[in-house]
Design a protein around this motif. Structure first.
Motif, short mmCIF file in Angstrom:
data_model
loop_
_atom_site.label_atom_id
_atom_site.label_comp_id
_atom_site.label_asym_id
_atom_site.label_seq_id
_atom_site.Cartn_x
_atom_site.Cartn_y
_atom_site.Cartn_z
N CYS A 61 -8.05 46.68 54.13
CA CYS A 61 -7.65 46.81 52.73
C CYS A 61 -6.16 46.63 52.54
N THR A 62 -5.46 46.17 53.54
CA THR A 62 -4.02 45.88 53.51
C THR A 62 -3.14 47.13 53.48
N LEU A 63 -3.73 48.32 53.62
CA LEU A 63 -2.91 49.53 53.54
C LEU A 63 -2.18 49.81 54.85
N LEU A 64 -2.80 49.42 55.96
CA LEU A 64 -2.16 49.62 57.26
C LEU A 64 -1.93 48.26 57.89
N LYS A 65 -0.80 48.15 58.57
CA LYS A 65 -0.53 46.88 59.23
C LYS A 65 -1.06 46.97 60.65
N ASP A 82 -1.77 39.23 51.32
CA ASP A 82 -2.24 40.57 50.95
C ASP A 82 -2.48 40.74 49.44
N ASP A 83 -1.57 40.20 48.64
CA ASP A 83 -1.73 40.39 47.20
C ASP A 83 -2.99 39.73 46.69
N LYS A 86 -5.97 41.80 47.83
CA LYS A 86 -6.14 43.02 47.03
C LYS A 86 -6.94 42.76 45.75
N LYS A 87 -6.76 41.56 45.21
CA LYS A 87 -7.47 41.25 43.96
C LYS A 87 -8.96 41.07 44.19
N ILE A 91 -12.28 49.34 46.70
CA ILE A 91 -12.44 50.36 47.73
C ILE A 91 -12.83 51.69 47.11
#
Lengths: 312, 304
Positions: A61-65, A82-83, A86-87, A91
């Motif tokens: 979900c791009t929250l953690l690298k 990532d952006d 996200k679209k 979640i």
């Protein structure tokens, strides 16, 4: 640009994960996992608490690298787009994250407004998700006043406001009563079947996982099993045969089982035999036909699969 | 832009719907009001009346008392406006800590919104609500003062006070957000709230006038933005009342009184100018903002 094998393959794949790792100093939360999730499928992601499921989801979900490895989400490269990613993802977290003091409608409009700029479309999305999740009656009520099940449905509604391609559900039914759980679960299957949404689900309830198209089982940061529920059951869940012997015949039957090298144990009135497959009960039963009053074959369950995979 | 307005609105709503939080954000103000109303107000008034008796020649004692009362009221109002700017922004910023604590921040971060927009929305919400609360307080206080026979402030002064409110609120909103970045739990933030709420009255020389503080303390306070904030606010609020009260007295007396009450601040031997004070405040705000941006940037990277 030369396309890698991974990029060529991606057409029918919604999520492609290759050698994904996440290390925190000494802890290897996720240690080199690779798997794929097909478009429109329901993917069950299992594992005991602390196995690395949430870390994996947070990375996707791009929250953690990630420490290492790469992943494609709907053809987009994690960490670079990532952006865009996200679209396209929605979640639902383990905890509720809407605001208690705001009404359901306010909550959904605020969260939806982070994705959709056009007011008209936003209203339209609100109507759509409230219909799907049956929330019309509670729209004007404060989120904090709702029941546990209603709250969960609102959380799912929040994740659906922007019609994502993939819905991530991190233990969506934990702590709910069985009726509410069933209700949430039916909603999720409906989304997947009717809207063709890809659903990535983690859960502790094996009966929920059994409905998935594919299952991945995590243990200590590794992906230890991957397959369809059926194939996993075939491999890990032994069928069980219960024999109810006729009077005085018990010893005889035990002798026969021993002769066939079968694992068995004698219970009070019944004898329990482990089977390799359901069909292997047939010859045994034919042989013992005269000596038994009755029998019962029980298929292995996902619980058995889960336990035998994670206990290794 | 849409997202920014959207989130700011959300942060404001979340705060304003929580009546308890709104009430407690004004707690420090209520304490100041009680202190002044019950204990300290009289003392401050009497000291003015005595000064006038001693140095002012032949006087109308009743009028002096009346004027002194309103001067002290305006002086207190100035203090309250600054206290509110601190405590309200602190409570509103608590939203962010709660969001982090309850895992809500992750759900915001997973939306296609830049993290600076999210941070800015928190800060804007506390600026907005802080200003709102201060303006409401100002309105109510003016109504009370005028109703009890005090003088209304001129438009120019009102405009100046409004600007000072915004300046103070902005600075403290940034400082609070910076502080909140280092706090992980709601209870820790509430603890900070209690400490700040108690200290703010002393640090701003609001509970006790500057002249009553020990010299060492007074010297240290001069390097803290809040004192200059209150001093600026006081000179704006009290100017008219001072002129009205201190008639026919030597200019030195007024200057001394101003210093004693913390309306003007001396650093070294010199009185500091208002321009310096505004620049000092703005400087503190800008430094906090720069540190904030650096911390947030580092945080964003290490979080991920």
């Amino acid at each position: 640009m030369i396309k890698t094998e991974m990029e060529i393959r991606k057409v029918s794949e919604m999520i492609t994960v290759e050698h994904l790792k996440k290390y925190y100093r000494e802890v290897r939360a996720v240690d080199d996992i690779s798997f794929t999730v097909e478009k429109g499928e329901l993917f069950g992601f299992l594992g005991v608490n602390g196995a690395g499921k949430s870390t994996t989801i947070n990375m996707l979900c791009t929250l953690l690298k990630p420490t290492e490895g790469r992943a494609l989400i709907n053809g987009m490269e994690l960490g670079k787009e990532d952006d865009e990613i996200k679209k396209h993802i929605g979640i639902v977290y383990q905890n509720n994250c809407l605001d208690h003091l705001l009404t359901v409608q306010e909550n959904l409009l605020i969260r939806g407004g982070l994705y959709e700029k056009d007011k008209e479309n936003l209203r339209h999305n609100l109507t759509r998700v409230t219909e799907i999740l049956n929330l019309t009656d509670v729209l004007k009520r404060p989120f904090g006043k709702l029941s546990g099940g209603q709250k969960r449905r609102c959380e799912i509604a929040r994740a659906l406001m922007h019609t994502p391609d993939i819905l991530f559900l991190d233990e969506p039914t934990t702590g709910l009563d069985p009726a509410t759980r069933k209700n949430v679960w039916e909603t999720v299957s409906k989304l997947q079947k009717e809207m063709g949404m890809t659903v990535f689900l983690t859960t502790h309830y094996m009966e929920e996982a059994a409905a998935a198209d594919h299952i991945g089982i995590m243990d200590h940061g590794h992906l230890v099993e991957y397959g369809t529920p059926f194939s996993l059951k075939e491999t890990y869940a032994k069928d069980k045969l219960y024999l109810i012997p006729k009077a005085e015949q018990r010893e005889d039957i035990v002798m026969e089982l021993r002769k066939n090298n079968l694992e068995y144990s004698v219970l009070e009135e019944r004898i329990f035999v482990k089977l390799d497959s359901t069909l292997s009960a047939m010859p045994l039963l034919t042989k013992l036909e005269d000596r038994i009053q009755g029998f019962e074959v029980i298929q292995g369950t996902m619980d058995d699969v889960f336990l035998s995979v994670t206990e290794q | 832009m849409n997202q920014y307005i959207n989130l700011t609105k959300r942060n404001c709503k979340v705060f304003l719907r929580d009546r308890g939080a709104v009430f407690f954000s004004l707690l420090a103000m209520l304490i100041v009001l009680m202190l002044m109303g019950i204990f300290l107000g009289n003392m401050n008034e009497e000291s003015i009346v005595n000064l006038l008796k001693e140095y002012g020649g032949v006087r109308d004692a009743l009028a002096d008392e009346e004027n002194a009362k309103h001067l002290v009221q305006y002086w207190t109002l100035a203090g309250i406006l600054v206290v509110n700017a601190v405590t309200v922004t602190l409570t509103v910023t608590g939203n962010m800590v709660t969001d982090l604590h309850e895992g809500k921040l992750a759900s915001l971060y997973s939306a296609p919104v830049s993290r600076s927009v999210i941070a800015l929305a928190y800060i804007t919400a506390s600026v907005f609500i802080g200003t709102l609360m201060c303006v409401l307080t100002l309105g109510i206080a003016l109504f009370y003062i005028v109703a009890t026979g005090g003088q209304m402030l001129g438009y120019e002064m009102l405009a100046k006070i409004l600007l000072l409110i915004v300046l103070n609120v902005c600075i403290f909103a940034v400082i609070m957000y910076l502080a909140a970045l280092f706090v992980k739990s709601t209870s820790a933030w509430n603890g900070i709230g209690t400490v700040v709420g108690t200290l703010v009255g002393f640090v701003g020389a609001i509970y006790l006038p500057m002249g009553n503080l020990p010299e060492g303390v007074a010297a240290v306070l001069k390097y803290i933005p809040i004192l200059h904030g209150t001093a600026l606010m006081r000179s704006a609020c009290c100017e008219a009342a001072l002129d009205h009260t201190f008639t026919n007295v030597p200019a030195e007396l007024i200057a001394e009184y101003k210093e004693y009450m913390g309306i003007q601040i001396k650093m070294g031997e010199e009185l500091v100018s208002e321009t310096f004070q505004v620049l000092f405040l703005a400087g503190c705000g800008i430094i906090a903002l720069i540190v904030l941006m650096a911390v947030q940037k580092k945080r964003n990277i290490s979080d991920r």
